[in-house]
Design a protein around this motif. Structure first.
Motif, PDB file in Angstrom:
ATOM      1  N   ASP A  67       0.741  -1.453  -0.038  1.00 43.07           N
ATOM      2  CA  ASP A  67      -0.007  -0.319   0.183  1.00 43.07           C
ATOM      3  C   ASP A  67       0.607   1.329   0.461  1.00 43.07           C
ATOM      4  N   LEU A  68       1.107   2.152  -1.188  1.00 40.95           N
ATOM      5  CA  LEU A  68       1.972   3.378  -1.258  1.00 40.95           C
ATOM      6  C   LEU A  68       1.564   4.781  -0.822  1.00 40.95           C
ATOM      7  N   HIS A  69       0.107   4.374  -0.956  1.00 38.60           N
ATOM      8  CA  HIS A  69      -1.027   5.278  -0.057  1.00 38.60           C
ATOM      9  C   HIS A  69      -2.355   4.714   0.016  1.00 38.60           C
ATOM     10  N   LYS A  70      -2.929   6.070   0.787  1.00 42.41           N
ATOM     11  CA  LYS A  70      -4.510   5.381   1.119  1.00 42.41           C
ATOM     12  C   LYS A  70      -5.042   4.727  -0.308  1.00 42.41           C
ATOM     13  N   TYR A  71      -4.804   5.318  -1.244  1.00 41.00           N
ATOM     14  CA  TYR A  71      -5.528   4.997  -2.623  1.00 41.00           C
ATOM     15  C   TYR A  71      -5.200   4.471  -3.413  1.00 41.00           C
ATOM     16  N   PHE A  72      -4.008   4.404  -3.404  1.00 41.08           N
ATOM     17  CA  PHE A  72      -2.915   3.474  -4.763  1.00 41.08           C
ATOM     18  C   PHE A  72      -1.888   2.496  -3.829  1.00 41.08           C
ATOM     19  N   ARG A  73      -1.990   1.534  -4.055  1.00 43.27           N
ATOM     20  CA  ARG A  73      -1.905  -0.102  -3.965  1.00 43.27           C
ATOM     21  C   ARG A  73      -1.004  -0.843  -5.602  1.00 43.27           C
ATOM     22  N   LEU A  74      -0.074  -1.092  -4.817  1.00 44.17           N
ATOM     23  CA  LEU A  74       0.496  -1.579  -5.744  1.00 44.17           C
ATOM     24  C   LEU A  74       0.947  -4.499  -5.621  1.00 44.17           C
ATOM     25  N   GLN A  75       0.903  -4.283  -6.370  1.00 44.25           N
ATOM     26  CA  GLN A  75       0.391  -5.582  -6.262  1.00 44.25           C
ATOM     27  C   GLN A  75       1.799  -7.236  -7.426  1.00 44.25           C
ATOM     28  N   LEU A  76       1.842  -7.860  -6.950  1.00 42.62           N
ATOM     29  CA  LEU A  76       2.049  -8.818  -7.711  1.00 42.62           C
ATOM     30  C   LEU A  76       1.369 -10.273  -7.669  1.00 42.62           C
ATOM     31  N   ASP A  77       1.104 -10.449  -8.614  1.00 42.16           N
ATOM     32  CA  ASP A  77       0.481 -12.237  -8.901  1.00 42.16           C
ATOM     33  C   ASP A  77       0.996 -12.946  -9.074  1.00 42.16           C
ATOM     34  N   LEU A 104       0.470 -11.062 -13.374  1.00 42.27           N
ATOM     35  CA  LEU A 104      -0.164 -10.563 -13.509  1.00 42.27           C
ATOM     36  C   LEU A 104       0.508  -9.100 -11.885  1.00 42.27           C
ATOM     37  N   VAL A 105       0.835  -7.986 -12.677  1.00 37.12           N
ATOM     38  CA  VAL A 105       0.453  -6.880 -12.137  1.00 37.12           C
ATOM     39  C   VAL A 105      -0.506  -5.473 -12.064  1.00 37.12           C
ATOM     40  N   PRO A 106      -1.380  -5.852 -10.980  1.00 39.88           N
ATOM     41  CA  PRO A 106      -2.079  -5.041 -11.473  1.00 39.88           C
ATOM     42  C   PRO A 106      -2.094  -3.729 -10.148  1.00 39.88           C
ATOM     43  N   PHE A 107      -2.308  -2.809 -10.686  1.00 43.14           N
ATOM     44  CA  PHE A 107      -2.106  -1.152 -10.371  1.00 43.14           C
ATOM     45  C   PHE A 107      -3.385  -0.989 -10.214  1.00 43.14           C
ATOM     46  N   THR A 108      -3.593  -0.448  -8.202  1.00 45.48           N
ATOM     47  CA  THR A 108      -4.698  -0.519  -8.050  1.00 45.48           C
ATOM     48  C   THR A 108      -4.890   0.210  -7.582  1.00 45.48           C
ATOM     49  N   LEU A 109      -6.528   0.810  -7.865  1.00 42.81           N
ATOM     50  CA  LEU A 109      -7.171   2.473  -7.279  1.00 42.81           C
ATOM     51  C   LEU A 109      -7.963   1.820  -5.427  1.00 42.81           C
ATOM     52  N   THR A 110      -7.634   1.965  -4.681  1.00 41.00           N
ATOM     53  CA  THR A 110      -8.568   2.044  -3.532  1.00 41.00           C
ATOM     54  C   THR A 110      -9.628   3.495  -3.018  1.00 41.00           C
ATOM     55  N   ILE A 111     -10.868   3.023  -2.539  1.00 40.68           N
ATOM     56  CA  ILE A 111     -11.508   3.793  -2.217  1.00 40.68           C
ATOM     57  C   ILE A 111     -11.834   3.724  -0.536  1.00 40.68           C
ATOM     58  N   PRO A 112     -10.939   4.140   0.911  1.00 41.71           N
ATOM     59  CA  PRO A 112     -11.617   4.349   1.597  1.00 41.71           C
ATOM     60  C   PRO A 112     -12.637   4.664   2.347  1.00 41.71           C
ATOM     61  N   THR A 113     -13.185   3.352   3.368  1.00 44.79           N
ATOM     62  CA  THR A 113     -14.267   4.227   3.961  1.00 44.79           C
ATOM     63  C   THR A 113     -14.113   3.909   5.100  1.00 44.79           C
ATOM     64  N   GLU A 114     -15.318   4.232   5.877  1.00 51.12           N
ATOM     65  CA  GLU A 114     -15.304   4.337   7.360  1.00 51.12           C
ATOM     66  C   GLU A 114     -15.849   2.773   7.752  1.00 51.12           C
ATOM     67  N   GLY A 115     -16.135   2.472   7.215  1.00 50.13           N
ATOM     68  CA  GLY A 115     -16.505   1.286   7.865  1.00 50.13           C
ATOM     69  C   GLY A 115     -15.769   0.398   7.223  1.00 50.13           C
ATOM     70  N   SER A 116     -15.600  -1.141   7.020  1.00 54.10           N
ATOM     71  CA  SER A 116     -14.451  -2.375   7.299  1.00 54.10           C
ATOM     72  C   SER A 116     -14.542  -3.028   5.473  1.00 54.10           C
ATOM     73  N   VAL A 117     -15.383  -2.425   4.553  1.00 54.93           N
ATOM     74  CA  VAL A 117     -14.770  -2.582   3.558  1.00 54.93           C
ATOM     75  C   VAL A 117     -15.013  -2.279   2.991  1.00 54.93           C
TER      76      VAL A 117
END
Length: 219
Positions: A67-77, A104-117
């Protein structure tokens, strides 16, 4: 080979960048498993004489992410995935089962929420190496399962593709449950039949995956 070298170089740069950030960011690692639908695209009518239908197959693998940032994740699958298609020829249902080891190399945009999802959107490149290629069919109670090469169907051993999709992370225990759906589109012509090399055959795969990620806090 030149294209393969370029992709490896790009992945290496991504890994170097990710590693340089690892000491200040959150890490995650885990495994995924799921099922999906696959089919062939391209000049299927010319190659098979009929338009193929989709077939089901499973996928299983592992991943490592940062997790490089709360909005951005880099991953290798990395995963083992079953692709292919099925078609009917002279009243006989035939399945083309092509299995791959895929990265696979997913460049991921995460959408933070106040809940657990936490919803996610992702896209990236993929490279797959063929593990096996078989043709199977059944007629009159007799089943036949042969290698593609034995049947004169040659396929290329490496496939390049792009993928995009979405998913959610559900915080559970020390990590998160992950639910993903993606569309994986092969960009390479996997047809390697010498007398029919003017026709293109491309993989299409739509898997649904569930996994669990163990989270490691900022290092």
């Amino acid at each position: 080979m030149k294209r393969f070298t370029h992709i490896l170089a790009a992945v290496a740069l991504v890994v170097v960048f990710a590693t340089s950030q690892a000491f200040a960011q959150d890490l995650r690692a885990g495994a995924k498993v799921g099922f999906g639908f696959s089919n062939f695209g391209g000049d299927t009518q010319e190659l098979f004489g009929v338009k193929p239908d989709s077939k089901t197959g499973f996928a299983v693998g592992a991943f490592f992410g940062i997790d490089l940032h709360k909005y951005f994740r880099l991953q290798l699958d990395g995963q083992y995935v079953q692709k292919g298609g099925k078609f009917t020829e002279e009243g006989v249902d035939v399945k083309a089962k092509v299995d791959y080891f895929e990265f696979l190399v997913p460049f991921t945009l995460t959408i933070p929420t106040e809940g657990s999802v936490t919803p996610r959107l992702f896209a990236g490149p993929a490279i797959a190496f063929e593990s096996s290629c078989k043709l199977s069919g059944e007629e009159g109670g007799i089943s036949v399962d042969v290698d593609c090469s034995t049947a004169g169907v040659e396929s290329k051993s490496t496939d390049f593709g792009i993928f995009f999709g979405g998913g959610i992370d559900l915080a559970v225990g020390p990590g998160a449950l992950m639910f993903d759906v993606l569309y994986n589109l092969g960009m390479s012509n996997t047809n390697d039949v010498p007398e029919a090399d003017q026709y293109e055959l491309k993989n299409k795969n739509i898997p649904g995956l569930v996994g669990y990620a163990f989270l490691f806090g900022g290092m």
